[in-house]
Design an enzyme around this catalytic site. Structure first.
Site, short mmCIF file in Angstrom:
data_model
loop_
_atom_site.label_atom_id
_atom_site.label_comp_id
_atom_site.label_asym_id
_atom_site.label_seq_id
_atom_site.Cartn_x
_atom_site.Cartn_y
_atom_site.Cartn_z
N CYS A 115 -1.13 3.98 2.07
CA CYS A 115 -0.43 2.62 1.86
C CYS A 115 0.82 2.45 1.45
CB CYS A 115 -1.31 1.84 1.03
SG CYS A 115 -3.02 2.10 1.26
N HIS A 256 2.91 -4.06 0.50
CA HIS A 256 1.76 -3.77 1.12
C HIS A 256 0.66 -4.83 1.35
CE1 HIS A 256 -1.72 -1.50 2.75
NE2 HIS A 256 -2.21 -1.71 1.34
N ASN A 286 -5.80 -5.30 6.81
CA ASN A 286 -5.07 -4.24 5.91
C ASN A 286 -4.87 -3.31 6.82
OD1 ASN A 286 -4.25 -2.14 4.46
ND2 ASN A 286 -5.51 -2.76 2.69
#
Length: 328
Positions: A115, A256, A286
């Site tokens: 991430c 993020h 995501n």
């Protein structure tokens, strides 16, 4: 010291789309509205059965070359961020170099970051340029997290999508890359993990049996608590490293894209106005290390000369990284 710039961004999403409607058919205890409200995602793209990280990396890179009229001979280093590589070895970046037809003098390196990977990649690319090792770095993020997930894992399947991005980091471009703040806290490594498969736990479940340690595990509460503690400090330190007095002096914030619930908490805690907080996850989910470049690409027409954007990546590891882009 040579300056480094973000010169171009493109990204690729797999053809297959998994909608909330399809997920609710598998998990009837949920509703379409509940999923959308909880994570802010209505659909996510899933790699095909025979589609892997190198395939998506090549497609994203070819888009970059085509969309921005970049000659392959210009690239002298590949950095590929992935946590779902084609093989343990060889390096997936080497496979991508060959498939793209880049010169054999091109350096190639994988790094396993997740991430925070795009920010770490920008830092590595800036270092290569500042040291004179490279002039044009192809930074690729590519993940097929769907292949890590168990079919019964409704939580992770609602959140994660597959994607790849390709960025060119160079000695000129549309955004100068500033100073970096990075960090890690490996004490939380088990909160987002695939336990089996590598050397420490190389056993595989026997045919007909399911071992959940073969698949992605996420302690959602643990990750959430980590972000609430780490990200405000990351923003503060990133501002300080770049001699910026406060959030009011930054035009755009790109975090993020974990899920909308978490991002809204973070935005309010840091004190960022909603109109300055850029998001793009509703139709792709995501996408791990690809979230930041996707947001930047989708909102690029907003960026004006002299404006600044703060990038913040955080998650699996735990690890985090932040930097400032100054647009020209």
């Amino acid at each position: 010291m040579s300056k480094a710039f973000l010169k171009a961004i493109s990204y690729y999403l797999p053809e297959k789309v998994l909608t909330n409607e399809e997920l609710v058919k598998e998990f009837p205890e949920w509703t379409v509205e509940k999923v959308a409200k909880k994570v802010g995602i209505t659909e996510r793209h899933i790699a095909g059965q025979e589609e892997f990280v190198s395939d998506m990396a090549v497609k994203a890179s070819e888009k970059l070359f085509d969309e921005h009229k970049i000659e392959k001979e210009e690239v002298d280093f590949i950095l590929l961020c992935t946590q779902s590589p084609d093989y343990f070895l060889p390096t997936t970046a080497c496979i991508v170099q060959d498939r793209l037809g880049l010169p054999t003098k091109t350096g190639a390196l994988d790094f396993n970051q997740g991430c925070s990977g795009y920010v770490y990649g920008l830092a590595l690319a800036k270092g290569l340029i500042a040291s004179g090792i490279a002039k044009n770095v192809l930074l690729i993020t590519s993940e097929v997290y769907s292949k890590h997930m168990h079919q019964s894992d409704k939580g992770n399947r609602t959140i994660f999508g597959d994607a790849a991005s390709a960025s060119l980091i160079s000695t000129d471009g549309f955004a100068e890359i500033g100073e970096f703040e990075v960090g890690s806290d490996g004490s939380g490594h088990e909160d987002l993990i695939v336990k089996n498969g590598a050397m420490k736990s190389s056993k595989k479940s026997v045919e007909g049996e399911t071992d959940m340690d073969d698949h992605l595990f996420m302690n959602g509460a643990g990750v959430f608590n980590f972000t609430l503690e780490a990200v405000p400090a990351l923003v503060k330190e990133t501002l300080a490293k770049n001699d910026i007095s406060g959030v009011e002096d930054v035009n755009w914030f790109v975090f993020h894209q974990a899920n909308s619930f978490m991002l809204n908490h973070l935005r309010k805690k840091v004190g960022i106005d909603k109109e300055n907080f850029l998001m793009h996850m509703q139709t792709c989910g995501n996408t791990v290390s690809s979230t930041l470049p996707i947001v930047l690409k989708e909102h690029q027409d907003k960026f004006k000369n002299g404006q600044k954007a703060l990038l913040a990546g955080f998650g699996v590891g735990y690890s985090w990284g932040g930097t400032i882009l100054t647009f020209s």
